[in-house]
Write a protein that holds these residues in place. Structure first.
Motif, mmCIF file in Angstrom:
data_model
loop_
_atom_site.group_PDB
_atom_site.id
_atom_site.type_symbol
_atom_site.label_atom_id
_atom_site.label_comp_id
_atom_site.label_asym_id
_atom_site.label_seq_id
_atom_site.Cartn_x
_atom_site.Cartn_y
_atom_site.Cartn_z
ATOM 1 N N ARG A 176 -26.517 -31.358 88.470
ATOM 2 C CA ARG A 176 -27.479 -32.419 88.751
ATOM 3 C C ARG A 176 -28.595 -31.932 89.660
ATOM 4 N N ILE A 177 -29.760 -32.490 89.438
ATOM 5 C CA ILE A 177 -30.840 -32.452 90.410
ATOM 6 C C ILE A 177 -30.773 -33.770 91.170
ATOM 7 N N ASP A 178 -31.065 -33.750 92.474
ATOM 8 C CA ASP A 178 -31.068 -35.005 93.228
ATOM 9 C C ASP A 178 -32.377 -35.731 92.934
ATOM 10 N N ALA A 184 -42.679 -34.722 89.779
ATOM 11 C CA ALA A 184 -41.364 -34.363 90.314
ATOM 12 C C ALA A 184 -40.920 -33.125 89.540
ATOM 13 N N VAL A 185 -41.177 -31.954 90.103
ATOM 14 C CA VAL A 185 -40.883 -30.700 89.417
ATOM 15 C C VAL A 185 -39.415 -30.351 89.627
ATOM 16 N N LYS A 186 -38.693 -30.221 88.532
ATOM 17 C CA LYS A 186 -37.258 -29.944 88.569
ATOM 18 C C LYS A 186 -37.008 -28.650 87.816
ATOM 19 N N ARG A 187 -36.816 -27.550 88.541
ATOM 20 C CA ARG A 187 -36.600 -26.262 87.896
ATOM 21 C C ARG A 187 -35.149 -26.166 87.450
ATOM 22 N N GLU A 190 -33.433 -29.299 99.501
ATOM 23 C CA GLU A 190 -33.041 -28.115 100.285
ATOM 24 C C GLU A 190 -33.131 -26.840 99.454
ATOM 25 N N GLU A 191 -33.304 -26.982 98.158
ATOM 26 C CA GLU A 191 -33.527 -25.847 97.250
ATOM 27 C C GLU A 191 -34.953 -25.970 96.712
ATOM 28 N N PRO A 192 -35.959 -25.597 97.511
ATOM 29 C CA PRO A 192 -37.351 -25.868 97.132
ATOM 30 C C PRO A 192 -37.821 -25.144 95.880
ATOM 31 N N THR A 193 -37.144 -24.062 95.496
ATOM 32 C CA THR A 193 -37.531 -23.422 94.239
ATOM 33 C C THR A 193 -37.064 -24.249 93.041
ATOM 34 N N ILE A 194 -36.084 -25.131 93.262
ATOM 35 C CA ILE A 194 -35.537 -25.938 92.178
ATOM 36 C C ILE A 194 -36.139 -27.341 92.152
ATOM 37 N N LEU A 195 -36.314 -27.975 93.307
ATOM 38 C CA LEU A 195 -36.853 -29.336 93.358
ATOM 39 C C LEU A 195 -38.014 -29.408 94.348
ATOM 40 N N HIS A 196 -39.174 -29.815 93.844
ATOM 41 C CA HIS A 196 -40.341 -29.974 94.710
ATOM 42 C C HIS A 196 -41.392 -30.820 93.995
ATOM 43 N N ASP A 240 -39.735 -33.433 105.240
ATOM 44 C CA ASP A 240 -39.146 -32.688 106.369
ATOM 45 C C ASP A 240 -38.024 -33.485 107.027
ATOM 46 N N ALA A 241 -38.195 -34.795 107.113
ATOM 47 C CA ALA A 241 -37.162 -35.644 107.709
ATOM 48 C C ALA A 241 -35.908 -35.674 106.840
ATOM 49 N N ILE A 242 -36.081 -35.652 105.524
ATOM 50 C CA ILE A 242 -34.932 -35.595 104.619
ATOM 51 C C ILE A 242 -34.188 -34.272 104.803
ATOM 52 N N LEU A 243 -34.931 -33.197 104.897
ATOM 53 C CA LEU A 243 -34.310 -31.884 105.072
ATOM 54 C C LEU A 243 -33.597 -31.775 106.419
#
Length: 357
Positions: free
Chosen positions: A150-152, A274-277, A304-310, A331-334
């Motif tokens: 899953r992607i969040d 919503a880019v989901k790698r 927390e995996e910025p290459t995957i979700l950003h 940043d607050a979520i992280l």
């Protein structure tokens, strides 16, 4: 060249041998027909990858510039690890179990089912093939040889909800997707939470077309949402996504891209994407499988995996101070100052937001 099979032939052959070929992408343009294709592994794979075979079952086509293309890209990332790969396109619900079973009968070690709509089929066939590991992408199923990837989606849609509520003039925004299952429900929930953090009175409607690829249905649904007053649409569709984005552009409203950075599809309309790698996430699980470390659990990847979700490229219409607010929220979520915890609302289990940026 790639050996290609008609979908019906593929589903009927059972344990027939699939011919090995050179990489499809380098040799042939994809056909719109339903096909199963295998490619030979790279020679530079790790020792653990030698003889490893991975396949993916896709509900749409590998050229949709969205969900299915991302799944195919993930399969090619697995090829770079040294695996032999194969795929089949345009598999409908009635064919899911047989498509999964056929790859297992062919001796594939790892089979991805690309969509939460495959969960029931995975659970139906996995027990019959204990030597094959099945991964439901966007799924919720688990078992001795079943994992879910899953992607969040909620995290990204929460950020987009903040943008949507701020940019909306009508104070009506909408969510448009192909089917309703856990992943789309979570994405809708994130949009609602993000939007209501800006304006508790904002209206968030939702529509599910029943088909990820039917452009006519998607256009009709988008037009209906716009007619009802929605001036921002957050869509999650596959081959039908460009139609929705272009409809938004033609009607002078805003929209969001999904899975890929879709800003260039409709630059007047797309606020961000919503880019989901998912391709990189698919490769991560394949690496675990080749090391015999893949477990029957849910694997989730978030911000927390910025290459995957950003988030993707911002539309110039999104003010700099709003972009800064979104970055502060991310940043607050992280930092776990903002969390999304299980709660009950309206008698149903969901996720609620706690904390503030």
């Amino acid at each position: 060249m790639a050996t290609r099979f008609n979908r019906r032939q593929f589903l009927a052959t059972g344990s027939a041998t699939v011919a090995v070929s050179v990489l499809l992408k380098a040799c042939a343009s994809p056909s719109s027909n339903n096909t199963a294709t295998t490619t030979s592994p790279n020679t530079a794979g790790s020792p653990a990858s030698q003889g490893f075979k991975a396949a993916i079952v896709l509900p749409g086509v590998i050229t949709d510039k969205a969900w299915n293309q991302a799944g195919y890209a993930g399969l090619n990332e697995v090829k770079k690890q040294g695996a032999e790969i194969a795929y089949v396109e345009k598999i409908g619900q009635a064919e899911q179990a047989e498509a999964l079973s056929d790859f297992a009968r062919r001796g594939f070690n790892l089979v991805y089912a690309h969509g939460g709509q495959f969960d029931a089929a995975i659970q139906q066939v996995a027990g019959q093939f204990p030597n094959t590991f099945f991964v439901g992408v966007n799924g919720a199923a688990t078992g001795p040889n079943i994992a879910s990837l899953r992607i969040d989606h909620l995290q990204a849609s929460y950020l987009c909800g903040i943008i949507a509520a701020t940019m909306s003039k009508s104070k009506k925004i909408a969510y448009l997707a192909g089917q309703e299952f856990q992943a789309t429900q979570e994405e809708l929930r994130g949009l609602q939470l993000g939007a209501k953090s800006v304006d508790p009175t904002i209206q968030v409607s939702s529509t599910f077309t029943g088909d990820w690829n039917d452009a006519a249905k998607a256009k009709e649904a988008a037009a209906a949402l716009i007619s009802s007053g929605s001036d921002v649409i957050y869509q999650w569709l596959d081959n039908a996504a460009p139609t929705v984005l272009q409809t938004a552009s033609d009607q002078g409203i805003y929209a969001f891209g999904n899975t890929a950075d879709q800003f260039e599809v409709a630059p007047k309309a797309v606020l961000t994407s919503a880019v989901k790698r998912i391709d990189l996430a698919i490769a991560k699980l394949a690496d675990l499988a080749q090391k015999n470390e893949l477990k029957g659990q849910i694997y989730s990847f978030g911000l927390e995996e910025p290459t995957i979700l950003h988030l993707g490229k911002f539309n110039p219409a999104v003010p700099a101070d709003l972009q800064a607010k979104v970055k502060k929220t991310e940043d607050a979520i992280l930092a776990k100052k903002i969390t999304f915890e299980t709660c009950t609302e309206g008698g149903k289990a969901t996720r609620c937001v706690k904390g503030a940026a």
